[in-house]
Design a protein around this motif. Sequence first.
Motif, mmCIF file in Angstrom:
data_model
loop_
_atom_site.group_PDB
_atom_site.id
_atom_site.type_symbol
_atom_site.label_atom_id
_atom_site.label_comp_id
_atom_site.label_asym_id
_atom_site.label_seq_id
_atom_site.Cartn_x
_atom_site.Cartn_y
_atom_site.Cartn_z
ATOM 1 N N ALA A 1 0.852 -1.202 0.000
ATOM 2 C CA ALA A 1 0.000 0.000 0.000
ATOM 3 C C ALA A 1 0.880 1.243 0.000
ATOM 4 N N CYS B 1 -7.577 2.999 -0.491
ATOM 5 C CA CYS B 1 -6.727 1.873 -0.862
ATOM 6 C C CYS B 1 -7.476 0.548 -0.637
ATOM 7 N N ALA C 1 -3.279 -2.952 4.752
ATOM 8 C CA ALA C 1 -3.012 -1.543 4.417
ATOM 9 C C ALA C 1 -3.459 -0.634 5.555
#
Lengths: 373, 214
Positions: free
Chosen positions: A21, A43, A226
């Motif tokens: 990420a 994300c 992430a």
Amino acid sequence: MLLIYLSSGLFLGWSLGANDAANIFGTAVGTKMVRFKTAAIICGVFIIIGAVVGGAGTTHTLGKLGAVNAIAGAFMVATAAGVTVFWMTKLKMPVSTSQAIVGAIIGWNLFTGSPTDYDSLKKIIFTWIFCPILAALFSMVLFSVVRFIMNRTRMHLLTVDKYTRIGLIIVGAFGAYSLGANNIANVMGVFVPVAPFDDLNVANLFILTGTQQLFFLGGLAIAIGAYTYSRRVMETVGGNLLKLSPETALIIVLAQALVLFVFSSQGLEQWLISHGLPAFPLVPVSSSQAVIGAIIGVGIIKGIRGLKYHTLGGIAIGWVTTPLVACVITFISLFFLQNVFNQQVSQNMSYLMDNVRLIVETLYATSLHKFPI
Amino acid sequence: MAILFKTNKQLESHIEEFLNSVSEGAIVFEQGVKCYIENDSENFSAHLKNINELENKADDLRRTIESMLYTHTLIPEHRGDVLGLLENTDNVIDTMKETLYQFDIETPDIPNALEKDFLNLTSVSIKSAEMLVHAIRAFFVEARAVKDHLHKVLFFENEADRIGNNLKRKVFQMDLDLSKKIHLRYFTLHIQNVSDRAEEVADRLAIYTIKRTI
């Protein structure tokens, strides 16, 4: 039991999210252009969408390389890949999940006596080498175009800042989508042949196939990775390691996202083939290597001398060492899983070779025979 | 996001206003010195008041800009540079205000033979500040054009030095009390200070521009 077996893939997904990420939102967060929470949510959402919608292409390639057909075997392949990534990261060696999983699958092939599709392997290795080169080419073109535009338009510094922020979010979302689509095969690919999920009708709106449900879980694991663990990596990437300006970061993330996209989009593949053009192979690639390639591309355009050749050498070594280490770990751990823990790591397989149908009975018993306790 | 866009617009206009204040300050300074030399005390006082207001306005705007840049984390890569730029540009208008106040407080006795030289020095010195404002405006909208203005800042600063030195030479060759000579020398230096401050900002700006160009 299923969840225990899937846990290795989910862990692999989590660590992939925690590390990769940062390739997408690292500079944006590190330079404080985008808040971490905003970046992590965008994300996560787009990784899941990418995994569910576009993950089939690369998974198919990994499936052709070796179809891991017993869930315990799939568990060990994903675990071995995870251990390889973890171990090599600890040793500060360049490592990629894509390369680890390929090595692990070959390890399974070797252990179970399944044939390795060398055409697929060649395609995969070629793609790994081509990936940073393509990223460099994309970033060179994008950088030149952006510089041309910025030099010819009278945009206020604050207006540039505004567009860069919007760009970082949009390109970040695209990068997350591409990462999900390209790398979900690493995380969940080996479980596809053995996934016991039935099709799921979601509120009569759309049907999620078993594979898509599996990809959803994998995507979720990446997204959680992430959200929970990428902050520090992002702040390191943005603040210390690369020192990119937000505008350059935008170009690099876009170049990386495009590379991951072209190596995972079935739509693009079909479009290219229908127009008589050579298609990009659908292969999981390393987003970190794409980023390094893209940075080098910008460096070349800017005329920066003194490229760090040991970084490039590190990538090349990683192409060999990572799969090799994963392969060995898989082979050894499959042996233990089968012979010490009495788990079935493969099933009967039949292969069609040329016109001769060759039934190969690589049974659990056969494997036992090969590797007696 | 809409709030961010509104803040951007506000900030752009604040920066414009700040630069306008500096630019206007330079004109007012020149007019003030001219009025002092021509013994036009009424207009001199008006210019003194005016430059004081402009300097206060520039200070307020600078503080507002600083606060907005940090509160809304705008241009994170360049805000340190922008703040340095504005603070040092603020010194230019400060110097002009201080010099005009010194004329008011110390009332130097400028001989008729030197009036033209003092006016000329003031004119050249403020040109350096005006060119600096052009260069800063370019920094925000067209970084490539900055150097076109920067070299003019440096040219006028050199010119101010040359005229200033000639003026001082003339002062010390005249038949005046030493105290008067030293007093006039100080005023020459005060006026030269305006272009010196502008040159300092120009040097910083040259570096900031390299960082700003992608």
